[in-house]
Design a protein around this motif. Structure first.
Motif, short mmCIF file in Angstrom:
data_model
loop_
_atom_site.label_atom_id
_atom_site.label_comp_id
_atom_site.label_asym_id
_atom_site.label_seq_id
_atom_site.Cartn_x
_atom_site.Cartn_y
_atom_site.Cartn_z
N UNK A 66 0.82 -1.21 0.00
CA UNK A 66 0.00 0.00 0.00
C UNK A 66 0.85 1.25 0.00
N UNK A 67 0.26 2.42 0.34
CA UNK A 67 1.01 3.67 0.36
C UNK A 67 2.13 3.63 1.39
N UNK A 68 3.28 4.15 1.03
CA UNK A 68 4.42 4.16 1.95
C UNK A 68 5.36 5.29 1.58
N UNK A 69 6.19 5.66 2.53
CA UNK A 69 7.28 6.60 2.29
C UNK A 69 8.57 5.78 2.21
N UNK A 70 9.20 5.79 1.02
CA UNK A 70 10.47 5.08 0.84
C UNK A 70 11.60 6.09 0.95
N UNK A 71 12.62 5.75 1.74
CA UNK A 71 13.79 6.62 1.88
C UNK A 71 15.00 5.89 1.30
N UNK A 72 15.50 6.40 0.18
CA UNK A 72 16.67 5.86 -0.50
C UNK A 72 17.91 6.52 0.10
N UNK A 73 18.89 5.72 0.53
CA UNK A 73 20.04 6.27 1.23
C UNK A 73 21.34 6.04 0.48
N UNK A 74 22.35 6.82 0.84
CA UNK A 74 23.69 6.65 0.26
C UNK A 74 24.34 5.40 0.83
N UNK A 75 25.37 4.91 0.14
CA UNK A 75 26.05 3.70 0.57
C UNK A 75 26.70 3.84 1.93
N UNK A 76 26.52 2.84 2.78
CA UNK A 76 27.04 2.89 4.14
C UNK A 76 28.56 2.76 4.15
N UNK A 77 29.14 2.31 3.02
CA UNK A 77 30.59 2.12 2.95
C UNK A 77 31.29 3.27 2.23
N UNK A 78 30.59 4.41 2.06
CA UNK A 78 31.20 5.56 1.39
C UNK A 78 32.44 5.99 2.17
N UNK A 79 33.36 6.65 1.49
CA UNK A 79 34.63 7.00 2.13
C UNK A 79 35.02 8.44 1.84
N UNK A 95 32.02 10.41 4.54
CA UNK A 95 31.70 10.30 5.97
C UNK A 95 30.43 11.07 6.30
N UNK A 96 30.27 12.23 5.67
CA UNK A 96 29.07 13.03 5.91
C UNK A 96 27.84 12.32 5.36
N UNK A 97 28.00 11.68 4.20
CA UNK A 97 26.88 10.96 3.61
C UNK A 97 26.48 9.77 4.49
N UNK A 98 27.48 9.08 5.02
CA UNK A 98 27.21 7.96 5.91
C UNK A 98 26.48 8.44 7.16
N UNK A 99 26.88 9.58 7.70
CA UNK A 99 26.22 10.13 8.89
C UNK A 99 24.75 10.42 8.60
N UNK A 100 24.49 10.96 7.40
CA UNK A 100 23.10 11.24 7.03
C UNK A 100 22.30 9.95 6.86
#
Length: 398
Positions: free
Chosen positions: A55-68, A73-78
């Motif tokens: 059904x209806x949902x909010x999907x949150x697409x995130x940056x890679x957790x292994x970014x360097x 590091x800022x992207x991983x924190x977000x």
């Protein structure tokens, strides 16, 4: 209240495990940018969408957790900060790899009591091995589903597991007054009109309260505080309850008879959306504030700031006057990162939270509660400073 009816689902994983392709397969539409270049998704992106079978949902697409790197590091924190906003998480892995970055995500999910599942993507290229399953199961009991975003292999299994993983509370329709009022009860709402009130309409807490009263088959009467006394005198109506804008607590208290329950919009929201018992304990710490204490004000929305701003100007001013102490204040809007260590604060004051979910409020305040920092909310703070605390909470504690 439709905002709460949509589960917030976060998609997590290392770079290039196919998170964007997975979202497109899950929704049956090209809603996320797909690229072979690792790190294409740089910041969390929210999308409101329909998931077949969910059904209806909010999907949150995130940056890679292994970014360097510094930017990585800022992207991983977000990415990690998104965990505080969701009801359910999907951890994507691929290439028969479950490494430290995946373990870090699992730790974060479990710390914040977030339901989660693991999807092994790209099974058409490299099928999931039993050794990988055993490795994962040594670390977590989360369900593991094999999948291919390229061929749509086992999409039914993914959707069914997701449907079972989302907590029932994410679907429940919240009610401000359920169990407190009955069909035909008259509810009197006091709405202040100041420079913060949007032109030509009411603010969201007032609108949501009106709708909730209607949903409970009760009757709304809405007046400004300046017409309250005239209305009560001329109408002869004794309302079941009076709900006021917290800023008008003092004047409304003088007018509304003591035998009529009185509380504030923000107090009602504190009960429905927040850790109410923690709020009740936290507000009692106000008299103990000392010179130099720092207070954190948490707003749940971003808006244009005016001199009438309740969180940025009025509450800080009233607290300084009430305590006669030199206090310091920080304000954080929306779900932005809290920059200072939570232990720097003597008190955290959350707004009414009409713009965020109950899960987001609890996650937002979890670090403070865990660290033993008192937390409360706008309405209870104002009621305490006006000597109306007992009256304001009586409808919920008696």
């Amino acid at each position: 209240m439709a905002r709460d009816l949509k589960p917030h689902i976060g998609i997590f994983g290392r770079r290039n495990v196919g998170k964007s392709s997975f979202i497109n397969a899950l929704t049956g539409a090209d809603v996320a940018i797909v690229s072979e270049v690792a790190g294409t998704t740089t910041d969390p992106v929210k999308k409101s969408m329909e998931i077949l079978g969910v059904g209806p949902a909010i999907i949150i697409d995130t940056a890679g957790i292994d970014d360097s790197g510094e930017l990585g590091d800022k992207r991983v924190a977000k990415t990690l900060d998104v965990i505080k906003q969701i009801d359910c998480a999907i951890l994507l892995i691929a290439d028969n790899t479950f490494d430290e970055s995946d373990e870090k995500l699992v730790q974060s999910f479990e710390k914040l009591d977030i339901a989660y599942m693991i999807v092994y993507n790209k099974s058409d290229v490299d099928p999931l091995r039993n050794s990988t399953i055993k490795e994962i199961q040594e670390y977590t009991n989360a369900p593991i589903v094999e999948f291919s975003a390229k061929t749509n292999f086992n999409i039914e299994g993914v959707v069914e597991t997701l449907r079972c993983s989302i907590p029932e509370t994410a679907y429940q329709k919240p009610s401000l007054f359920k169990g407190m009022i009955q069909r035909g009860d008259v509810m009197l709402l006091i709405t202040s009109i100041d420079s913060e009130a949007p032109e030509g309409r009411l603010i969201l807490p007032q609108v949501m309260a009106i709708r909730d009263i209607l949903d409970n088959d009760a009757i709304n009467i809405v007046v400004k505080e300046t017409e309250l006394e005239m209305f009560l005198k001329n109408s002869g109506i004794k309302p079941k309850m009076v709900i006021t804008d917290s800023q008008a607590f003092k004047i409304v208290n003088k007018i509304v008879p003591s035998n009529v329950p009185l509380t504030g919009f923000s107090v009602v929201y504190a009960r429905m959306r927040g850790p109410f018992e923690e709020y009740l304990k936290g507000v009692k710490k106000i008299p103990e504030l000392k010179n130099g204490d720092r207070i954190l004000i948490l707003e749940s929305c971003t808006h244009q700031v005016s001199c009438d701003d309740i969180g940025r100007f009025k509450i800080p001013g009233w607290l300084k006057e009430f305590t006669q102490k030199q206090l310091e204040f920080d304000v954080v809007s929306g779900l932005d990162e809290i920059k200072k260590p939570i232990t720097d604060y003597a008190l955290v004051i959350q707004c009414g939270s009409c713009m965020i979910t109950r899960k987001q409020v609890f996650s937002r305040l979890s670090d403070a509660i865990e660290a033993g920092i008192p937390v409360t909310n706008y309405g209870l703070t104002i009621a305490w400073m006006n000597g109306l605390y007992d009256r304001a909470i009586a409808p919920f504690t008696s």
